[in-house]
Each structure stands twice: as structure tokens, then as C-alpha cells.
Design a protein around this motif. Structure first.
Motif, PDB file in Angstrom:
ATOM      1  N   ALA A 176      37.717  64.977   4.047  1.00 56.95           N
ATOM      2  CA  ALA A 176      39.325  65.368   4.172  1.00 56.95           C
ATOM      3  C   ALA A 176      39.817  65.109   5.525  1.00 56.95           C
ATOM      4  O   ALA A 176      41.077  64.597   5.552  1.00 56.95           O
ATOM      5  N   ALA A 177      39.072  65.129   6.658  1.00 56.31           N
ATOM      6  CA  ALA A 177      39.692  64.777   7.809  1.00 56.31           C
ATOM      7  C   ALA A 177      40.087  63.443   8.233  1.00 56.31           C
ATOM      8  O   ALA A 177      40.928  62.926   8.969  1.00 56.31           O
ATOM      9  N   CYS A 178      39.474  62.569   7.362  1.00 61.96           N
ATOM     10  CA  CYS A 178      39.800  61.235   7.630  1.00 61.96           C
ATOM     11  C   CYS A 178      41.063  60.722   6.502  1.00 61.96           C
ATOM     12  O   CYS A 178      41.304  59.401   6.657  1.00 61.96           O
ATOM     13  N   LEU A 179      41.294  61.518   5.660  1.00 60.92           N
ATOM     14  CA  LEU A 179      42.364  61.205   4.662  1.00 60.92           C
ATOM     15  C   LEU A 179      43.712  60.648   5.602  1.00 60.92           C
ATOM     16  O   LEU A 179      44.318  59.723   5.115  1.00 60.92           O
ATOM     17  N   PRO A 180      44.049  61.405   6.460  1.00 60.13           N
ATOM     18  CA  PRO A 180      45.475  61.176   7.015  1.00 60.13           C
ATOM     19  C   PRO A 180      45.451  59.572   7.639  1.00 60.13           C
ATOM     20  O   PRO A 180      46.338  58.941   7.607  1.00 60.13           O
ATOM     21  N   GLU A 181      44.360  59.184   8.258  1.00 59.28           N
ATOM     22  CA  GLU A 181      44.161  58.149   9.069  1.00 59.28           C
ATOM     23  C   GLU A 181      44.162  56.991   7.882  1.00 59.28           C
ATOM     24  O   GLU A 181      44.842  55.858   7.875  1.00 59.28           O
ATOM     25  N   VAL A 182      43.405  57.084   6.778  1.00 57.23           N
ATOM     26  CA  VAL A 182      43.472  56.027   5.700  1.00 57.23           C
ATOM     27  C   VAL A 182      45.035  55.963   5.103  1.00 57.23           C
ATOM     28  O   VAL A 182      45.471  54.746   4.924  1.00 57.23           O
ATOM     29  N   MET A 183      45.494  57.099   5.003  1.00 57.38           N
ATOM     30  CA  MET A 183      47.299  57.000   4.370  1.00 57.38           C
ATOM     31  C   MET A 183      47.874  56.586   5.454  1.00 57.38           C
ATOM     32  O   MET A 183      48.849  55.422   5.031  1.00 57.38           O
ATOM     33  N   ARG A 184      47.758  56.545   6.906  1.00 53.35           N
ATOM     34  CA  ARG A 184      48.462  56.040   8.027  1.00 53.35           C
ATOM     35  C   ARG A 184      48.256  54.546   7.931  1.00 53.35           C
ATOM     36  O   ARG A 184      49.296  53.598   8.193  1.00 53.35           O
ATOM     37  N   THR A 185      46.965  54.181   7.644  1.00 58.18           N
ATOM     38  CA  THR A 185      46.782  52.612   7.841  1.00 58.18           C
ATOM     39  C   THR A 185      47.225  51.656   6.446  1.00 58.18           C
ATOM     40  O   THR A 185      48.101  50.562   6.659  1.00 58.18           O
ATOM     41  N   LEU A 186      47.385  52.623   5.167  1.00 49.66           N
ATOM     42  CA  LEU A 186      48.102  51.958   4.078  1.00 49.66           C
ATOM     43  C   LEU A 186      49.498  51.937   4.359  1.00 49.66           C
ATOM     44  O   LEU A 186      50.185  50.753   3.944  1.00 49.66           O
TER      45      LEU A 186
END
Length: 504
Positions: free
Chosen positions: A494-504
Motif C-alpha cells: 500500500a505504501a508504494c502505490l503512490p510512487e507507482v502512480m506518480r511514475t505512471l
């Protein structure tokens, strides 16, 4: 977006060209592409093609012909080539070209299977060209013995010609023994069975060689979202957006027995961009949610009093929790989009709608299908995931997301979505609760974006399955990022989801 087709679809696309006399041209294109893929694979492993050895396991049909012609191209590049003719016969033109190029052909019998297996195992490259897309069932007799012996010890890297022998091109079912490939070089289009378990277990990396039939292909049987698709389908908030326009998700999750599931579902929903999360649950779970996620609004007690755009129900709900199960039923009756996880499934009506997305794992799907008189068992589901998820969607009239190493998402009709970004380290408690939160969040944010989906070639009816595929993809990417090759917890995903979405 990756499109995949059944073997029947591919053969139908080839038919007009074959009727026009272009069959040999199609085979040459396939073989040339295969040969170049082998050379690139050798280079990536630091092996010079000149002087390297290749063993091609060749059946008697066109798949064997593709392999023999590819081996002939490789012989012309200075490779030492041996063919094991598994059927005692071979594609005549392919075998003639192979022998003209200096290749050595050996015929497999019941008596020499062990010796030929040992010889093939010593080659730098093994090309599996025994069975093609039209084959039914698995390998038999001496061929099965040959592959079994190869599987039992070390061997060179394996390249499957079009599809690993013994894998059903349409369904992904695998019939032992299968020689698992490091890479599958497939022709004209990806075969659906390569992107569904257990076929995907044996496919390795999938490389597509265009052969000229691409313009004849029908709508695909299976699709896979890529990063560019996610980027197009995940709109950033507008300048004047506020929490209500960004999607309000209602969450009915957790129980006195499993209160942590509620926390993880809420964390997944928040991290995936929901503007607001409203939580309805028992006192202990509510207390934990307030502590872990102060952003979550706890209450009201009744579904009818909650103003939301979508619902997530079921994560961590225990058998016998009548109040939570009633909330599940009430949420479905609102007519809003619903993500329904494990604990919700027994409480749902038999007939649902596309905007209800069920998220079972294999065992839960087997139990769900039993309600409809389909007794596959867990082993039956795991052995034919594509068929099982399609049957579940057809019977329930819902969208069904089958969790696994390859996650499949099926609507009652249309192509199935397949996503495989996850790492095996994500097989950990609570990971599915986070996925449910991500799915619920996306349903709340994007369920009305019909035009955005249509711009990506996804119809309004199919958008629910596409949203499920988006959730599975984001969840897999976040888990892989969090893992970094080692153990991972659900909270870290869950904590890594924002980073993934920022990268996308």
C-alpha cells in the motif's frame, strides 16, 4: 495494449493467405524470426553464435517445419545443429532445408529416448517444435519420455516455437510433461494460453514475430494492459477537483476476528487516490481504522445513509457476522459499482451485474462455482484458470477477477484481461485486502469515464473488467517495487502505490 488470440483465430487469419499460395512464405517469416530470436538470446548470454550448438525437437507438422527451417538458418550462421524427429517423420521441405544446411537428423524411438535426451541437454539451445497451436492434449510415448528426462536435469536454454508443447493455445491448460521455455517465440500474435496460468508458468518471456497475418486478425480473446494504457486511464485530478469529485468509496470490511483486513483495505483505497473513504464496521475494527488511517470517515452505521460512488465489501468479514453481511447485501442493492472480496461472496445473490466485481482466489472461485453446479475443485480451477474465470462470469453475470500469479479479469462476455506484474513475494497475508482497496478506489474514481475507456478501444460494458485489470496491475507493480527482490508485507505494498502512480 497486448492482444492475444486463440489458436483457432490465428489459423483462420492464416487461411486466406495459405489459400492464395503464401503458406511457404508465412513459414519462412516465422522461421527467420525464430532464428534471429535465438541469436539475440545467445548474445544476451555472452555466447557467440558461431560454433554454438542447437538441438531442435521437431514434430511432424508445421510447428516442426518452423523449427527445422529456423535450425537451417542457424546452421548457415555457423551453429552446430541436430534435429530429433519425435514422430519418425517430419515436414518434408523443412527437413530437406535443414539437411542441406548441414544439420544432422536423428529419429526418436522407444529405445533411444534417454540417449537423445542427454544429447539435447548438452546443446547450448533447445528448440521445442514438437506440438503447435492445433494440438489437443499432451505428449505421449517416447516423446513424453524424452521431455521428462530433459526436465530431470540441467540443459541449455529452451526456446518454444509458437507455444510450449503440451500447453493449450486457447486455454493455457498444461498437460505434463511440458518442457518449460526460457522464451517463447510466437507467430502473428500472442496466443491466449501463454498469458493464462498454468500455460504462463511454462512460457518464459513471450516474443511476437509478425508474419503478415496481423491485418486479418479478429477482436482478441484476451488483452493485457501496459504502462502506457494505465497512464491514459488514470487521470490526474483537475485544478478544481475536490474530495467528492475524486470519488467517495464506502468500505464494509473487517470483523472482530479479522480487524486488520479493514485497515489494509482502507490503506489500499487511500493510496490509490480515492477522494474520501467511509468505513462501516464493528467497534474493534473501527478503532483500528481510526488509529491507522485518520483520513477515513467512520460511519454511518447503515449503507443507506452513506453517500458514496462505489462500495468495497467483504475483506476480512467472518462467517456469522450478520450485521456486516447485511451491509454487504445492502451495498449490492444500491446499484452502485461494487468490489466484492472473499467474505462477501457467500452473501451475494446468484445473479449480479457487470459493475459488481468479484475478487476470489482459486479456492474461493471453486466454491463459488459449486453454487452453480460446476464442481471443478481448487485443482480444477488452478489447472484451467481461463476457462474457470469465464464460466464464473457467465454464470454470475458479474465481472470476476481471479487472483493469482497471473490475474485474470472476465466480464460475462468479451475478451478477458490478463495481468502479471506481481512478484511471488506478494503471496502474503493481507495482500488481497490491499488489492480490494485499490479496486474499490478505482471504481469510485473512474466508473463514469466511458469516453476515456472507449478512446483506448475498451467498450462501456468492458470498462468494469478493465478497471479490475488496472487494479491488478497497480497492485502488482507496487508489490514488486516494495519487495525489491525480497519479502514484502501488505502494508508496504500500500505504501508504494503512490510512487507507482506518480511514475505512471
Amino acid at each position: 495494449m497486448i492482444s492475444a488470440y486463440t489458436g483457432t483465430q490465428i489459423r483462420e487469419a492464416e487461411r486466406p493467405l495459405i489459400s492464395a499460395g503464401a503458406g511457404a512464405v508465412l513459414m519462412q517469416r516465422a522461421a527467420y524470426g525464430m532464428a534471429n530470436a535465438v541469436i539475440r538470446e545467445l548474445a544476451s548470454r555472452g555466447i557467440r553464435p558461431y560454433g554454438a550448438s542447437v538441438a531442435v525437437l521437431a514434430g511432424k507438422g508445421n510447428n516442426g517445419g518452423d523449427g527445422l527451417f529456423a535450425a537451417a538458418f542457424l546452421a548457415a550462421r555457423g551453429m552446430r545443429t541436430t534435429a530429433v524427429l519425435t514422430a519418425g517423420d517430419a515436414h518434408p521441405e523443412g527437413l530437406a532445408a535443414f539437411e542441406r544446411a548441414g544439420g544432422r537428423a536423428l529419429t526418436l524411438t522407444d529405445h533411444n529416448a534417454g540417449g537423445l535426451a542427454a544429447a539435447a541437454a548438452g546443446a547450448d539451445v533447445v528448440i521445442d517444435a514438437v506440438l503447435g497451436t492445433g494440438a489437443q492434449g499432451g505428449l505421449r510415448g517416447a516423446t513424453a519420455s524424452l521431455i521428462g528426462t530433459l526436465n530431470s536435469g540441467p540443459h541449455g536454454f529452451v526456446v518454444a516455437c509458437d507455444i510450449p508443447s503440451g500447453v493449450n493455445a486457447d486455454t493455457g491448460e498444461a498437460f505434463d510433461p511440458v518442457l518449460s521455455a526460457d522464451a517463447t517465440v510466437t507467430f502473428g500474435g500472442v496466443k491466449a494460453g501463454l498469458l493464462a496460468d498454468p500455460g504462463a508458468d511454462h512460457a518464459g518471456r513471450v516474443l511476437v514475430i509478425p508474419i503478415g497475418i496481423e491485418g486479418e486478425l479478429p477482436p482478441p480473446a484476451l488483452r493485457r494492459l501496459e504502462s502506457a494504457d494505465l497512464a491514459r486511464l488514470l487521470p490526474p485530478p483537475a485544478r478544481r477537483s475536490h474530495k467528492y469529485t475524486r470519488g467517495v468509496l464506502g468500505v464494509v470490511a473487517g470483523s472482530e476476528q479479522y480487524p486488520g483486513a479493514a485497515v489494509l483495505a482502507c490503506r489500499g483505497a487511500l493510496a490509490a487516490g480515492a477522494g474520501m473513504v467511509r468505513y462501516l464496521g464493528p467497534p474493534e475494527a473501527t478503532r483500528l481504522v481510526r488509529q491507522a488511517c485518520p483520513e477515513v470517515v467512520c460511519g454511518p452505521d447503515n449503507v443507506a445513509d452513506a453517500h458514496v460512488q462505489a462500495w468495497l465489501v467483504g475483506s476480512g468479514i467472518a462467517d456469522g457476522d450478520d450485521q456486516q453481511l447485511q451491509r454487504v447485501r445492502d451495498a449490492v442493492e444500491t446499484g452502485l459499482p461494487v468490489a466484492a472480496d472473499a467474505g462477501a461472496l457467500p452473501a451475494l445473490p446468484d445473479v449480479l451485474a457487470r459493475h459488481v466485481v468479484l475478487t476470489p482466489h482459486g479456492g474461493e472461485l471453486a466454491r463459488l462455482l459449486q453454487r452453480y453446479g460446476i464442481d471443478l475443485g481448487r485443482q480444477g480451477v488452478d489447472g484451467a484458470t481461463l476457462d474457470a474465470v469465464r464460466r464464473a462470469a457467465e454464470r454470475t453475470s458479474a465481472t470476476v477477477l481471479l487472483k493469482g500469479a497471473t490475474t485474470l479479469v472476465a466480464a460475462p462476455s468479451g475478451p478477458v484481461f490478463s495481468q502479471a506484474e506481481a512478484t511471488p513475494w506478494m503471496a502474503t497475508a493481507g495482500s488481497g485486502d490491499v488489492l480490494s482497496g485499490v479496486l474499490g478506489s478505482l471504481l469510485a474514481q473512474h466508473s463514469d469515464d466511458e469516453e476515456k475507456f472507449e478512446a483506448c478501444g475498451i467498450s462501456a460494458d468492458q470498462r468494469w473488467a478493465a478497471i479490475g485489470a488496472m487494479a491488478a496491475s497497480l497492485h502488482g507493480l507496487a508489490g514488486t517495487l516494495a519487495s525489491n527482490g525480497g519479502p514484502v508485507t501488505a502494508g508496504a505494498i500500500a505504501a508504494c502505490l503512490p510512487e507507482v502512480m506518480r511514475t505512471l
